[in-house]
Write an enzyme that holds these catalytic residues in place. Sequence first.
Site, PDB file in Angstrom:
ATOM      1  N   HIS A   1       0.816  -1.210   0.000  1.00  0.00           N
ATOM      2  CA  HIS A   1       0.000   0.000   0.000  1.00  0.00           C
ATOM      3  C   HIS A   1       0.853   1.266   0.000  1.00  0.00           C
ATOM      4  O   HIS A   1       0.343   2.357   0.262  1.00  0.00           O
ATOM      5  CB  HIS A   1      -0.919   0.025   1.221  1.00  0.00           C
ATOM      6  CG  HIS A   1      -1.765  -1.183   1.374  1.00  0.00           C
ATOM      7  ND1 HIS A   1      -2.556  -1.664   0.354  1.00  0.00           N
ATOM      8  CD2 HIS A   1      -1.937  -2.032   2.413  1.00  0.00           C
ATOM      9  CE1 HIS A   1      -3.190  -2.752   0.769  1.00  0.00           C
ATOM     10  NE2 HIS A   1      -2.817  -2.998   2.011  1.00  0.00           N
TER      11      HIS A   1
ATOM     12  N   ASP B   1       5.807   5.698 -30.584  1.00  0.00           N
ATOM     13  CA  ASP B   1       5.498   5.908 -29.167  1.00  0.00           C
ATOM     14  C   ASP B   1       4.023   5.838 -28.824  1.00  0.00           C
ATOM     15  O   ASP B   1       3.673   5.890 -27.652  1.00  0.00           O
ATOM     16  CB  ASP B   1       6.063   7.250 -28.692  1.00  0.00           C
ATOM     17  CG  ASP B   1       5.445   8.429 -29.431  1.00  0.00           C
ATOM     18  OD1 ASP B   1       4.646   8.211 -30.346  1.00  0.00           O
ATOM     19  OD2 ASP B   1       5.778   9.572 -29.078  1.00  0.00           O
TER      20      ASP B   1
ATOM     21  N   HIS C   1      -6.797  -4.706  -0.886  1.00  0.00           N
ATOM     22  CA  HIS C   1      -6.042  -5.955  -0.755  1.00  0.00           C
ATOM     23  C   HIS C   1      -6.247  -6.866  -1.961  1.00  0.00           C
ATOM     24  O   HIS C   1      -6.037  -8.071  -1.873  1.00  0.00           O
ATOM     25  CB  HIS C   1      -6.449  -6.697   0.528  1.00  0.00           C
ATOM     26  CG  HIS C   1      -6.012  -5.998   1.769  1.00  0.00           C
ATOM     27  ND1 HIS C   1      -6.851  -5.775   2.831  1.00  0.00           N
ATOM     28  CD2 HIS C   1      -4.828  -5.449   2.108  1.00  0.00           C
ATOM     29  CE1 HIS C   1      -6.195  -5.124   3.784  1.00  0.00           C
ATOM     30  NE2 HIS C   1      -4.968  -4.919   3.360  1.00  0.00           N
TER      31      HIS C   1
ATOM     32  N   GLY D   1      10.953  20.079 -41.643  1.00  0.00           N
ATOM     33  CA  GLY D   1      11.364  18.916 -40.860  1.00  0.00           C
ATOM     34  C   GLY D   1      12.503  18.125 -41.436  1.00  0.00           C
ATOM     35  O   GLY D   1      13.047  17.236 -40.766  1.00  0.00           O
TER      36      GLY D   1
ATOM     37  N   PRO E   1       2.165   4.822 -39.443  1.00  0.00           N
ATOM     38  CA  PRO E   1       0.773   5.241 -39.229  1.00  0.00           C
ATOM     39  C   PRO E   1       0.423   6.542 -39.943  1.00  0.00           C
ATOM     40  O   PRO E   1      -0.705   6.724 -40.394  1.00  0.00           O
ATOM     41  CB  PRO E   1       0.672   5.371 -37.706  1.00  0.00           C
ATOM     42  CG  PRO E   1       2.078   5.492 -37.231  1.00  0.00           C
ATOM     43  CD  PRO E   1       2.917   4.723 -38.180  1.00  0.00           C
ATOM     44  N   GLY E   2       1.407   7.466 -40.070  1.00  0.00           N
ATOM     45  CA  GLY E   2       1.117   8.708 -40.774  1.00  0.00           C
ATOM     46  C   GLY E   2       0.820   8.477 -42.244  1.00  0.00           C
ATOM     47  O   GLY E   2      -0.072   9.114 -42.823  1.00  0.00           O
TER      48      GLY E   2
END
Length: 582
Positions: A78, A400, A238, A486, A548-549
């Site tokens: 805990h 990421d 618990h 970029g 993914p882009g």
Amino acid sequence: MCRSPQTGWVPHPSRQPQTKDPLVNSPSPATPSTRALRGIAITAGHQVGVNRDPVYVWALEPAETRRVAIVSGGGAGHEPLHGGFVGAGGLDAACPGEVFTSPHSRQIFEASDRVKRDGGVLQIVKNYTGDRINFAIAAERLRARGVEVAEVVVDDDLGSEGHEVGRRGTGATLVVEKILGAAADRGLALAELADLGARVADRSRSVAVARQGHTAPDSRTRGFEVEPGSLEYGVGIHGEAARQTIDEPVHVDLAQRMVDELLDALGDLPHGVIAVVNGLGGAPNLELLGLLGDVELALEARGVALRSGVAGTFVSALDMDGFSITLTEADPDWMDDWYASHSTPGLPSPRPWDPDVDRGTGPEEDAAPTAEPSAWLRALADHFTQSRADYDDLDRRAGDGDFGGNMELAFASSVTRAAGPDASLADDLRSMADAFGNDVGGSSGPLLGLVLTGLAEAVEDAGDGDLPPAVGEGLRAGMASVTRAGGAQPGDRTFLDALAPAVADAGTPLDAAAVQRAVDGAAATADLVGKRGRSSYVGDKAIGVPDPGAVALVQVLAAIVERLTGDDLSEPREQAQRLLHD
């Protein structure tokens, strides 16, 4: 007896250590509970001592004004409760048991005997059978030595309401120990502290939820399993599964449900409340802080004032993915003690909260109503909302994991900026360009914004009959802007690898054939090693996973062509969708 200034480690007087490791000479093997104590000593600096046999921690520099020692404890798992709450302004001693197991009576007795004061010892006990029994036995041994002992029982958990042994003691333990630690430093007598603690505990209630059970330290298996999209509602600290499983609502609705139950249980609250949003070990701080804001909104909806709030992991359940909400009446009798300073490593440092104070943000105004977007822009936004998890998963495998969320945010902003259901293509492209350029962080979002800006400008300057080639020229201008900003080139494993084959040659229009070339380019990114963007950090590990882009760009290009020509591009759209799962 000596104390190391670096760690606060104070060896038991009868067992001087022969090694730097304080647990090597312990008569019992090191356990997760005992191993953690050295870390507690280190984090506390010179404030805390650790006894090895039996195991407990105690405050080396308590307030001189204390007349009564405060002792608590419970099972390990805990943390930072209870060992992290030891020090001036907190506990005098804490006794850790093994994981989810109460301490034994000798630990409690010897810890209490070490820190006892002329005014006696106050025990703070969570309402679990093992804790109650072992603290009671220790109390009898102390009384046999002439030490006066009183007990405060914490029983705040609504998830165990109606149980034969009463409600469990959970998140309110933090509130009780914080308030009583400060009150003891003010010099209150034993009976006064016991009365104050009983009143705080009585005016506190908690409820906890979990998306997944804790990981058992011995077997590395889950304490309980929860189906995706579901919540265990009313779990214990618990690892106890709840009596009720619910569909997981959005955070604001979940906070309202939990707050409503807590307020109904507490009854009249003329002074407002203290709120504690407590992580059970697996919930990120970002989520907990957001939930604290949701709790305030839920309280406001019920007409109850939030006087002070804290968010963090204070009473964990190993790594359980969940959280608890505790509400305590903000009675003036104990608010100064709630705000009082302390020297413990684990207690929070609460501050008063007044929502009416001007903090320089200006008055909140109702947002202007949003126009309904055009059908094609709405459909595109819906695609990225429905496929967010797929894009995020693809990004996790190649980077990421934030791409889907950024795309959903960008198109949600595009919709709010939309000119209306009859907007021209130029207007919709401008809405998208402004959203990507002004409302989205990261790298892909702003760079896509450059492409969309170039596209919007080209379409604005073109006549209706010249739109397909104008769109192509606009996309090429956008590509050049991306490279300048970029540094990315086709072949670097970015969305340019889908865009370049679509409209690489001057005069090439954006049409169905161009979209098919974009699909093929997006698929080919699975064979590339990233040279730009986040995939560049994982090197060969991204091979086999499309960018993914590039996949997202196919959907955008297909939607634009459908808007331009009325053609059905469901086939290349479906090909791109399948790439999400490759």
